[in-house]
Motif scaffolding. Structure first.
Motif, mmCIF file in Angstrom:
data_model
loop_
_atom_site.group_PDB
_atom_site.id
_atom_site.type_symbol
_atom_site.label_atom_id
_atom_site.label_comp_id
_atom_site.label_asym_id
_atom_site.label_seq_id
_atom_site.Cartn_x
_atom_site.Cartn_y
_atom_site.Cartn_z
ATOM 1 N N UNK A 1 13.144 15.155 57.540
ATOM 2 C CA UNK A 1 13.506 16.546 57.370
ATOM 3 C C UNK A 1 14.376 17.004 58.531
ATOM 4 N N UNK A 2 14.046 16.521 59.719
ATOM 5 C CA UNK A 2 14.864 16.848 60.879
ATOM 6 C C UNK A 2 16.293 16.344 60.690
ATOM 7 N N UNK A 3 16.441 15.121 60.178
ATOM 8 C CA UNK A 3 17.769 14.535 59.954
ATOM 9 C C UNK A 3 18.533 15.332 58.901
ATOM 10 N N UNK A 4 17.850 15.768 57.857
ATOM 11 C CA UNK A 4 18.525 16.551 56.827
ATOM 12 C C UNK A 4 18.972 17.901 57.386
ATOM 13 N N UNK A 5 18.118 18.538 58.173
ATOM 14 C CA UNK A 5 18.500 19.811 58.786
ATOM 15 C C UNK A 5 19.721 19.628 59.687
ATOM 16 N N UNK A 6 19.685 18.572 60.509
ATOM 17 C CA UNK A 6 20.787 18.307 61.435
ATOM 18 C C UNK A 6 22.083 17.990 60.694
ATOM 19 N N UNK A 7 21.974 17.451 59.488
ATOM 20 C CA UNK A 7 23.155 17.106 58.696
ATOM 21 C C UNK A 7 23.644 18.274 57.842
ATOM 22 N N UNK A 8 22.946 19.389 57.923
ATOM 23 C CA UNK A 8 23.342 20.555 57.138
ATOM 24 C C UNK A 8 22.974 20.460 55.668
ATOM 25 N N UNK A 9 22.040 19.581 55.344
ATOM 26 C CA UNK A 9 21.610 19.437 53.951
ATOM 27 C C UNK A 9 20.629 20.557 53.630
ATOM 28 N N UNK A 10 20.947 21.288 52.600
ATOM 29 C CA UNK A 10 20.102 22.389 52.139
ATOM 30 C C UNK A 10 19.036 21.803 51.212
ATOM 31 N N UNK A 11 17.782 21.917 51.574
ATOM 32 C CA UNK A 11 16.734 21.317 50.759
ATOM 33 C C UNK A 11 15.522 22.232 50.662
ATOM 34 N N UNK A 12 14.656 21.891 49.736
ATOM 35 C CA UNK A 12 13.411 22.601 49.488
ATOM 36 C C UNK A 12 12.286 21.571 49.539
ATOM 37 N N UNK A 13 11.169 21.927 50.135
ATOM 38 C CA UNK A 13 10.001 21.054 50.140
ATOM 39 C C UNK A 13 9.207 21.342 48.872
ATOM 40 N N UNK A 14 8.993 20.299 48.084
ATOM 41 C CA UNK A 14 8.197 20.403 46.861
ATOM 42 C C UNK A 14 6.899 19.648 47.127
ATOM 43 N N UNK A 15 5.801 20.370 47.249
ATOM 44 C CA UNK A 15 4.520 19.766 47.612
ATOM 45 C C UNK A 15 3.681 19.568 46.364
ATOM 46 N N UNK A 16 3.660 18.322 45.897
ATOM 47 C CA UNK A 16 2.853 17.956 44.739
ATOM 48 C C UNK A 16 2.126 16.669 45.078
ATOM 49 N N UNK A 17 0.882 16.780 45.472
ATOM 50 C CA UNK A 17 0.107 15.643 45.964
ATOM 51 C C UNK A 17 -1.318 15.667 45.428
ATOM 52 N N UNK A 18 -1.480 15.531 44.104
ATOM 53 C CA UNK A 18 -2.824 15.566 43.531
ATOM 54 C C UNK A 18 -3.648 14.337 43.886
ATOM 55 N N UNK A 19 -3.014 13.376 44.521
ATOM 56 C CA UNK A 19 -3.692 12.153 44.937
ATOM 57 C C UNK A 19 -4.531 12.343 46.195
ATOM 58 N N UNK A 20 -4.263 13.365 46.968
ATOM 59 C CA UNK A 20 -4.914 13.517 48.277
ATOM 60 C C UNK A 20 -6.334 14.044 48.125
ATOM 61 N N UNK A 21 -7.262 13.294 48.716
ATOM 62 C CA UNK A 21 -8.689 13.640 48.660
ATOM 63 C C UNK A 21 -9.327 13.329 49.990
ATOM 64 N N UNK A 22 -10.340 14.052 50.367
ATOM 65 C CA UNK A 22 -10.936 15.191 49.684
ATOM 66 C C UNK A 22 -10.057 16.439 49.808
ATOM 67 N N UNK A 23 -10.531 17.527 49.222
ATOM 68 C CA UNK A 23 -9.779 18.785 49.231
ATOM 69 C C UNK A 23 -9.437 19.219 50.650
ATOM 70 N N UNK A 24 -10.345 19.021 51.593
ATOM 71 C CA UNK A 24 -10.081 19.413 52.982
ATOM 72 C C UNK A 24 -8.835 18.696 53.519
ATOM 73 N N UNK A 25 -8.692 17.412 53.200
ATOM 74 C CA UNK A 25 -7.519 16.650 53.625
ATOM 75 C C UNK A 25 -6.257 17.181 52.951
ATOM 76 N N UNK A 26 -6.366 17.479 51.672
ATOM 77 C CA UNK A 26 -5.232 18.049 50.931
ATOM 78 C C UNK A 26 -4.775 19.349 51.586
ATOM 79 N N UNK A 27 -5.714 20.220 51.863
ATOM 80 C CA UNK A 27 -5.378 21.514 52.474
ATOM 81 C C UNK A 27 -4.744 21.339 53.858
ATOM 82 N N UNK A 28 -5.269 20.422 54.664
ATOM 83 C CA UNK A 28 -4.690 20.165 55.986
ATOM 84 C C UNK A 28 -3.230 19.726 55.868
ATOM 85 N N UNK A 29 -2.974 18.792 55.000
ATOM 86 C CA UNK A 29 -1.609 18.278 54.837
ATOM 87 C C UNK A 29 -0.679 19.354 54.282
ATOM 88 N N UNK A 30 -1.168 20.125 53.330
ATOM 89 C CA UNK A 30 -0.347 21.197 52.769
ATOM 90 C C UNK A 30 -0.018 22.240 53.835
#
Length: 186
Positions: free
Chosen positions: A1-30
């Protein structure tokens, strides 16, 4: 993400991670993703925590090894959802930073991304070698500087199980969700 920002790439973070368990871990990462997005003014899309669908798709693959068919299923599921969202919202390119991890098979990730983007004629998957030029080391350096939570396993419950088995067999403690594993002085 740092490299994309430095390159002027306009991007959006799409957070879709239903694989992450338990819920506490999912929430931390999100929350860490949200913190990064807010700090750098990057748009953030919080997709559903579709864990029941993920478990249904993983049925029968519970004992597959890391980098095996379960991981392909997981990447496919997440890229399919990402590509659909991108298509519906006019994004012509998708990519993923999953490949920065030395524990992941970059070709497996890229194949899944290319396959998902190919469903839409006006979409591309950007294959980028995030490890090239010390990318993994830079990720760890930034994570320490920003005090980002660094997970100790891929994210799914089976990865947690297998990582803990390995740790115990090696005389190490089991993973404790939410613990920062680097010194606060680093």
């Amino acid at each position: 993400m740092e490299a994309m920002l430095a390159s002027g790439i306009d991007y959006t973070i799409f957070f879709y991670n239903p694989n992450i368990h338990p819920l506490k871990e999912y929430e931390l990462r999100k929350e860490e993703n949200i913190r990064f997005a807010e700090q750098f003014g990057v748009p953030f899309v919080d997709a559903d925590y579709d864990k029941d669908n993920w478990f249904e798709r993983a049925r029968g693959m519970e004992w597959e090894p890391e980098r095996g068919v379960r991981c392909t299923m997981c990447f496919d599921m997440r890229f399919e959802r990402t590509a659909l969202y991108a298509h519906e919202h006019g994004f012509p390119v998708i990519t993923s930073s999953l490949g920065i991890s030395r524990w992941k098979n970059m070709q497996q990730i890229n194949d899944c991304g290319v396959r998902a983007a190919a469903r839409y004629p006006d979409m591309l998957y950007w294959e980028f070698n995030w490890r090239k030029g010390g990318g993994s080391s830079r990720m760890i350096e930034i994570s320490k500087r920003e005090r980002f939570y660094q997970q100790e396993y891929c994210g799914c419950i089976y990865s947690l199980r297998d990582t803990n088995r390995h740790r115990v067999a090696s005389g190490r403690e089991r993973i404790e969700i939410g613990v920062q594993y680097y010194s606060q002085d680093e």
